[in-house]
Motif scaffolding. Sequence first.
Motif, PDB file in Angstrom:
ATOM      1  N   GLU A 140      40.899  47.545  37.573  1.00 36.59           N
ATOM      2  CA  GLU A 140      39.758  47.831  38.376  1.00 36.59           C
ATOM      3  C   GLU A 140      39.291  46.316  38.590  1.00 36.59           C
ATOM      4  N   VAL A 190      36.595  49.677  43.972  1.00 37.94           N
ATOM      5  CA  VAL A 190      36.493  50.872  42.840  1.00 37.94           C
ATOM      6  C   VAL A 190      37.215  52.102  43.210  1.00 37.94           C
ATOM      7  N   ASN A 197      40.794  51.595  43.649  1.00 35.29           N
ATOM      8  CA  ASN A 197      41.626  51.449  42.195  1.00 35.29           C
ATOM      9  C   ASN A 197      41.749  53.124  41.586  1.00 35.29           C
TER      10      ASN A 197
END
Length: 385
Positions: free
Chosen positions: A292, A332, A335
């Motif tokens: 991340e 985010v 990921n």
Amino acid sequence: MPVSNAPTELFVSEPRIPAPAVSVLVPICNVERYLEECLDSLLAQTFSDFEAICINDGSTDGSRAIIQRYLDADPRFRVIDKPNSGYGASMNLGLDHAAGAYIAILESDDFYEPNALELLVSAARANLSDVVKADFYLYWSQPEPRDELFGILDERQVGRTMRPLDDVAIFFRKPSIWSALYKADFLRARGIRFLETPGASYQDAGFNFKVWASAERATFISQAILHYRQDNEKSSVNSAAKVFCVCDEYASMQKFVEGLSENRALLFGILVRMKFDSYMWNYDRLAPELREEFAIRIAGEFNEDLAAGRLDFDLFEPWAGSDLWALMHDPVEFNEHRATFIAPGKLNTFKHYYRIGGLGLVAQVIACKLSKGSIRRTNERGGAL
């Protein structure tokens, strides 16, 4: 196991043969298991007018003693002993002390075909080349010795001498800087050197990019000249300390392009495309807890590239462009869902592209996979082929 004291200061042995045609740079760090096979492949060369510069980067195993045997037996062998400071610093020292008209690079866990230098030098001289690029074998020594031809070149490149910027496909190949020969004056005139980042593992990418960006005459030959070892247990591994080293390497490439007076727009587009391939290859290899932070960092870089006009989506396949947009929009979320793509199984790949682009993108992926003539194969850190 024999142990040698690591060098504590720099030592450079003097050339013992007059102005060789080729200086072969051999970076060495704790590779005693493979070193003899590597150096023996130099002794076996059908082309004899070379010097071999063994760059000992602070080895603490028996590597230095092995080097000494070749120094004692053959005047073509030289040594640079140095405290450990990394690959880039080692290679730059080799470049600084090379006496040859041409530069070759031989990694100490790989080995040459007997006619490697003969093929490279012959092509360079016949075509007045800045660089000659050859194919190579992927090599496994266990459980039995096995070679697999890599296939680094397109058919349209083989046998040609050309300016890489006139056919940019070579930029997106694996940065195999050791299956090539470089004119020393070309490297010096263009300021092509390695980034000296201690402990990093990506300095070959920057060197490779600068060569293709600068060469006016690059010759491509189909013969495989080298065995690229795949089963070295000391190959680079994931670690938090190395996560952002690849970003440093691409920042140095961007700085190189910014210093040029010509072809900057084209080279920026190429560089961002290369960067995406490299970053995704590295991202997919990271431990899950590191991904991340890396995704957030690189999403910021790509958004900066877009704002500065450096991003050329015409160089991206539809699925690669879709991945890039998803990453830039929400790293985010990217990921969270990327694990679906990298999980084993083709179905997971299609699920991933359905999520980010619907049936239309899935159809494009399938069509391209079925069209072997148009697909560009992805290779280790080499980008899309």
